[in-house]
Design an enzyme around this catalytic site. Structure first.
Site, mmCIF file in Angstrom:
data_model
loop_
_atom_site.group_PDB
_atom_site.id
_atom_site.type_symbol
_atom_site.label_atom_id
_atom_site.label_comp_id
_atom_site.label_asym_id
_atom_site.label_seq_id
_atom_site.Cartn_x
_atom_site.Cartn_y
_atom_site.Cartn_z
ATOM 1 N N ASP A 76 0.841 -1.204 0.000
ATOM 2 C CA ASP A 76 0.000 0.000 0.000
ATOM 3 C C ASP A 76 0.877 1.255 0.000
ATOM 4 O OD1 ASP A 76 -2.116 -1.706 0.327
ATOM 5 O OD2 ASP A 76 -2.185 -1.444 2.507
HETATM 6 N N1 URA Z 1 -1.131 -5.943 3.885
HETATM 7 C C1 URA Z 1 -1.617 -4.691 3.872
HETATM 8 O O1 URA Z 1 -2.674 -4.433 4.438
HETATM 9 N N2 URA Z 1 -0.947 -3.753 3.233
HETATM 10 C C2 URA Z 1 0.224 -3.976 2.598
HETATM 11 O O2 URA Z 1 0.802 -3.059 2.033
HETATM 12 C C3 URA Z 1 0.726 -5.279 2.619
HETATM 13 C C4 URA Z 1 0.035 -6.239 3.270
#
Ligand code: URA
Length: 238
Positions: A104
């Protein structure tokens, strides 16, 4: 990139041999014999000939480990935000590079960047069960109750059933009422770790990926820095 570098990246020459070929007037750029290996060429649009034959880059596979900073999107291009590919200074065809899997925008840590599709598939395919290890700061006091829920394979709010995951409690801050935890998952569903904590009524405040399979993030890399994977690291993950 420089012409002599381009010639060496075709896989036919070393840099020294490339210089010799130029001196011997064997190389032409857009119809003109070239005299200087230092001139810049546009490898996508310029026509570079060796002994009258058009050269194309031997697109060697590359594998980078990036310490992703927060605020950068895991994409190859984006109209609004800086992407992880914008952080890479690559001499080949930059459009060939892509991130393996997805973090993310606000998640930090280990991300592999490559141009090798088969390699990437082997890491992200749920069938291959490559683990991903995260460290997170989450709201509240995480206890053995949550450890058990994670280990049993939980169901998310939308009904997604997850594989068992490992949750380790590292520490608890009474002052902030937050917990530092380590989570190991074997799949990569959208926002998975955040949604897992959502399912136990907590919120992820910081999320950092520290490991993919046996490959650990090099802790000498600052956020935003990257380097090529070593042969040993590639073997660990391949
Ligand atoms: N899980 C998440 O919620 N975000 C990420 O970036 C990676 C794994």
């Amino acid at each position: 990139m420089r012409l002599d570098k381009f010639l060496s990246q075709t896989g036919r020459f070393t840099r020294a041999e490339a210089k010799k070929a130029i001196k011997a007037k064997r190389v032409s750029l857009n119809g003109e014999i070239v005299k200087d290996g230092k001139i810049k060429v546009k490898e996508d649009t310029d026509e570079i000939f060796l002994d009258g034959k058009l050269l194309v880059l031997n697109n060697q596979e590359v594998y980078y480990m990036l310490n992703k900073p927060a605020g950068v999107v895991t994409a190859t291009r984006d109209d609004k935000d800086k992407t992880v590919i914008d952080l890479i200074d690559f001499d080949g065809r930059k459009e060939d590079l892509f991130p393996v899997g997805r973090l993310d925008k606000e998640t930090t840590g280990l991300l592999i960047i490559t141009n090798d599709g088969k390699f990437a598939h082997n890491i992200i395919s749920p069938k291959k069960h490559v683990s991903k290890t995260y460290e997170a700061i989450v709201t509240g006091k995480i206890s053995e109750k949550e450890v058990k829920i994670f280990s049993q394979g939980m169901e998310l709010a939308n009904g997604d059933k997850l594989q068992p995951a490992q949750l380790d409690i590292i520490s608890y801050s009474e002052k902030d009422d937050t917990s530092k935890v380590r989570v190991i998952i074997h799949e990569g569903k959208y926002h998975q770790v955040r949604r897992m904590f959502g399912a136990v009524s907590q919120r992820v405040l910081e999320l950092d990926r520290v490991k993919i399979g046996l490959l650990e993030l090099d802790d000498t890399l600052e956020r935003g820095e990257y380097r090529e994977l070593t042969e040993k690291e590639l073997n660990l993950i391949k």
